[in-house]
Scaffold this motif. Structure first.
Motif, PDB file in Angstrom:
ATOM      1  N   MET A   1       0.856  -1.203   0.000  1.00 40.40           N
ATOM      2  CA  MET A   1       0.000   0.000   0.000  1.00 40.40           C
ATOM      3  C   MET A   1       0.884   1.242   0.000  1.00 40.40           C
ATOM      4  N   GLU A   2       0.787   2.045  -1.069  1.00 41.11           N
ATOM      5  CA  GLU A   2       1.721   3.155  -1.204  1.00 41.11           C
ATOM      6  C   GLU A   2       1.282   4.401  -0.439  1.00 41.11           C
ATOM      7  N   ASP A   3       0.090   4.374   0.203  1.00 42.35           N
ATOM      8  CA  ASP A   3      -0.334   5.588   0.904  1.00 42.35           C
ATOM      9  C   ASP A   3       0.140   5.587   2.348  1.00 42.35           C
ATOM     10  N   ALA A   4       1.060   4.638   2.685  1.00 44.33           N
ATOM     11  CA  ALA A   4       1.518   4.520   4.064  1.00 44.33           C
ATOM     12  C   ALA A   4       2.146   5.803   4.580  1.00 44.33           C
ATOM     13  N   ASP A   5       2.711   6.624   3.678  1.00 44.76           N
ATOM     14  CA  ASP A   5       3.384   7.845   4.121  1.00 44.76           C
ATOM     15  C   ASP A   5       2.423   9.009   4.330  1.00 44.76           C
ATOM     16  N   LEU A   6       1.172   8.849   3.943  1.00 41.28           N
ATOM     17  CA  LEU A   6       0.229   9.956   4.104  1.00 41.28           C
ATOM     18  C   LEU A   6      -0.137  10.079   5.581  1.00 41.28           C
ATOM     19  N   VAL A   7      -0.333  11.298   6.006  1.00 40.00           N
ATOM     20  CA  VAL A   7      -0.641  11.511   7.421  1.00 40.00           C
ATOM     21  C   VAL A   7      -1.981  12.228   7.574  1.00 40.00           C
ATOM     22  N   LEU A  17     -11.587   8.319  -3.247  1.00 36.42           N
ATOM     23  CA  LEU A  17     -11.053   7.789  -4.508  1.00 36.42           C
ATOM     24  C   LEU A  17     -11.562   6.362  -4.725  1.00 36.42           C
ATOM     25  N   ARG A  18     -11.631   5.617  -3.630  1.00 33.87           N
ATOM     26  CA  ARG A  18     -12.104   4.234  -3.711  1.00 33.87           C
ATOM     27  C   ARG A  18     -13.544   4.199  -4.236  1.00 33.87           C
ATOM     28  N   ALA A  19     -14.377   5.106  -3.724  1.00 32.08           N
ATOM     29  CA  ALA A  19     -15.768   5.161  -4.176  1.00 32.08           C
ATOM     30  C   ALA A  19     -15.823   5.457  -5.679  1.00 32.08           C
ATOM     31  N   LYS A  20     -14.961   6.368  -6.141  1.00 31.96           N
ATOM     32  CA  LYS A  20     -14.959   6.722  -7.569  1.00 31.96           C
ATOM     33  C   LYS A  20     -14.448   5.549  -8.409  1.00 31.96           C
ATOM     34  N   ALA A  21     -13.491   4.806  -7.863  1.00 28.28           N
ATOM     35  CA  ALA A  21     -12.956   3.644  -8.581  1.00 28.28           C
ATOM     36  C   ALA A  21     -14.022   2.549  -8.674  1.00 28.28           C
ATOM     37  N   ALA A  39      -5.581   4.914 -10.349  1.00 28.12           N
ATOM     38  CA  ALA A  39      -4.871   5.507  -9.210  1.00 28.12           C
ATOM     39  C   ALA A  39      -5.151   4.706  -7.937  1.00 28.12           C
ATOM     40  N   MET A  40      -6.402   4.251  -7.763  1.00 31.81           N
ATOM     41  CA  MET A  40      -6.752   3.517  -6.547  1.00 31.81           C
ATOM     42  C   MET A  40      -6.019   2.183  -6.492  1.00 31.81           C
ATOM     43  N   ARG A  41      -5.868   1.557  -7.662  1.00 28.03           N
ATOM     44  CA  ARG A  41      -5.148   0.275  -7.684  1.00 28.03           C
ATOM     45  C   ARG A  41      -3.691   0.468  -7.277  1.00 28.03           C
ATOM     46  N   ARG A  42      -3.120   1.623  -7.661  1.00 26.76           N
ATOM     47  CA  ARG A  42      -1.732   1.903  -7.261  1.00 26.76           C
ATOM     48  C   ARG A  42      -1.650   2.165  -5.751  1.00 26.76           C
ATOM     49  N   LEU A  43      -2.673   2.865  -5.249  1.00 31.72           N
ATOM     50  CA  LEU A  43      -2.676   3.242  -3.837  1.00 31.72           C
ATOM     51  C   LEU A  43      -2.911   2.019  -2.947  1.00 31.72           C
ATOM     52  N   ASP A  44      -3.863   1.163  -3.364  1.00 30.96           N
ATOM     53  CA  ASP A  44      -4.225  -0.005  -2.563  1.00 30.96           C
ATOM     54  C   ASP A  44      -4.722  -1.097  -3.505  1.00 30.96           C
ATOM     55  N   PRO A  45      -3.837  -1.995  -3.925  1.00 27.54           N
ATOM     56  CA  PRO A  45      -4.207  -2.998  -4.932  1.00 27.54           C
ATOM     57  C   PRO A  45      -5.414  -3.847  -4.522  1.00 27.54           C
ATOM     58  N   GLY A  46      -5.662  -4.005  -3.216  1.00 30.15           N
ATOM     59  CA  GLY A  46      -6.797  -4.845  -2.790  1.00 30.15           C
ATOM     60  C   GLY A  46      -8.033  -4.022  -2.480  1.00 30.15           C
ATOM     61  N   TYR A  47      -8.130  -2.824  -3.041  1.00 29.36           N
ATOM     62  CA  TYR A  47      -9.189  -1.879  -2.641  1.00 29.36           C
ATOM     63  C   TYR A  47     -10.595  -2.395  -2.897  1.00 29.36           C
ATOM     64  N   ILE A 114       0.836  14.754  -1.460  1.00 28.45           N
ATOM     65  CA  ILE A 114      -0.226  14.305  -2.379  1.00 28.45           C
ATOM     66  C   ILE A 114       0.151  14.649  -3.820  1.00 28.45           C
ATOM     67  N   ILE A 115       0.739  15.828  -3.985  1.00 27.02           N
ATOM     68  CA  ILE A 115       1.142  16.253  -5.337  1.00 27.02           C
ATOM     69  C   ILE A 115       2.207  15.291  -5.868  1.00 27.02           C
ATOM     70  N   GLU A 116       3.075  14.829  -4.976  1.00 28.14           N
ATOM     71  CA  GLU A 116       4.086  13.842  -5.375  1.00 28.14           C
ATOM     72  C   GLU A 116       3.398  12.559  -5.875  1.00 28.14           C
ATOM     73  N   LEU A 117       2.366  12.111  -5.169  1.00 30.27           N
ATOM     74  CA  LEU A 117       1.620  10.923  -5.610  1.00 30.27           C
ATOM     75  C   LEU A 117       0.948  11.163  -6.960  1.00 30.27           C
ATOM     76  N   ARG A 118       0.408  12.365  -7.134  1.00 29.85           N
ATOM     77  CA  ARG A 118      -0.234  12.683  -8.424  1.00 29.85           C
ATOM     78  C   ARG A 118       0.765  12.561  -9.560  1.00 29.85           C
ATOM     79  N   HIS A 119       2.002  13.057  -9.314  1.00 29.70           N
ATOM     80  CA  HIS A 119       3.032  12.950 -10.346  1.00 29.70           C
ATOM     81  C   HIS A 119       3.263  11.485 -10.707  1.00 29.70           C
ATOM     82  N   GLN A 120       3.201  10.607  -9.705  1.00 37.12           N
ATOM     83  CA  GLN A 120       3.461   9.186  -9.956  1.00 37.12           C
ATOM     84  C   GLN A 120       2.277   8.480 -10.627  1.00 37.12           C
TER      85      GLN A 120
END
Ligand SMILES: C[S@@+](CC[C@H](N)C(=O)[O-])C[C@H]1O[C@@H](n2cnc3c(N)ncnc32)[C@H](O)[C@@H]1O
Length: 271
Positions: A1-7, A17-21, A39-47, A114-120
């Motif tokens: 899960m790549e959102d581990a660094d979000l606070v 985002l999950r709802a939109k996905a 984007a949601m799959r990148r953030l949490d593949p098991g979403y 978050i902007i860094e994640l958007r770039h990715q």
């Protein structure tokens, strides 16, 4: 899960985002946002292990996004030379959904992480700029062109700011532009006060910091600001048409209580 660094509040982008996905996987989606799914799959593949659920942040979040999209499309049709300020953008793909003409300059703003994640996760495009900043540090306004009509969209952001910061933001934007539209959503005073017990917000380590009994009254904050209207949310016909029977029943029940029916409101102003 790549959102581990979000606070804290940054984590609130994930259920929306999950709802939109998940919406994109419905046979007849409301938003139909392929970028949300990617984007949601990148953030949490098991979403997608669980469905929408009955929470406010299920289909209601998609309905809210659609209302903001519809208002934005209509403003941009009338103001093709506008500047768009999409504040607290999270990983929302509104700029791709709306796909404005090249005459529009679009700015997406959120915290630098978050902007860094958007770039990715999301592709670049012409006339589209990302700003990594807190929205409350208004020096970001110096980085956008003034003198043109502005469309300010803040979806799911205002409740996380203090009332003082919301006021500084709204009046700051009105002062900086000749004309424009401000659209955002607010929560009720009750939803604000009880947010400290909301299990999802507690898990993220955040809570709401403001709520309004009558968001239309925010127009009093600036002599040029005028309230336009409100879009339906908890009683939205789209929500009722799309929600499974158990969710529909829950919303019908909730909507009998005026405090719940208007616990979240999507509002539009112009100046
Ligand atoms: C509930 S999410 C909504 C995200 C997006 N607007 C959407 O609807 O998908 C709230 C977003 O506001 C951002 N946010 C909260 N406070 C902020 C602040 N002071 N400055 C910039 N962004 C902020 C969070 O990082 C998060 O991305």
């Amino acid at each position: 899960m790549e959102d581990a660094d979000l606070v804290g509040v940054q984590k609130t982008l994930s259920p929306v985002l999950r709802a939109k996905a998940l919406d994109n996987r419905l046979p007849d989606p409301i938003l139909g946002d392929e970028y949300a799914e990617q984007a949601m799959r990148r953030l949490d593949p098991g979403y997608d292990k669980r469905g929408f659920g009955t929470s406010q942040l299920g289909l209601a979040a998609v309905v809210r996004a659609k209302a903001h999209d519809d208002w934005a499309r209509s403003f941009l049709a009338d103001h093709p030379g506008a500047v768009v300020l999409h504040l607290g953008c999270g990983l929302d793909a509104r700029v791709y959904r709306i796909d404005p003409p090249a005459t529009v300059d679009w700015y997406d703003l959120d915290y630098p992480a978050i902007i860094e994640l958007r770039h990715q996760f999301l592709p670049p495009r012409e006339h589209y700029t990302l700003i990594g900043s807190s929205v409350t540090d208004l020096t970001w306004l110096d980085r956008v062109p003034h003198g043109r009509p502005v469309l300010m969209i803040a979806e799911g952001l205002v409740p996380y700011l203090s009332e003082t910061d919301v006021r500084r933001l709204l009046t700051g934007v009105v002062d900086a532009f000749p004309t424009g539209q401000l659209q955002f959503d607010t929560v009720s005073v009750w939803a604000w006060r009880t947010s400290k017990w909301d299990p999802t917000l507690r898990r993220y380590g955040t809570r709401f910091h403001c709520g309004f009994a009558d968001p239309a009254a925010l127009a009093d904050w600036h002599p040029r600001l005028e309230y336009v209207d409100e879009a339906p949310m908890n009683d939205s016909p789209v929500l009722m048409a799309k929600a499974p029977a158990n969710v529909r029943r829950l919303y019908r029940l909730m909507n009998l209580l005026p405090g719940m029916k208007r616990s979240s409101r999507i509002v539009r102003f112009r100046f």
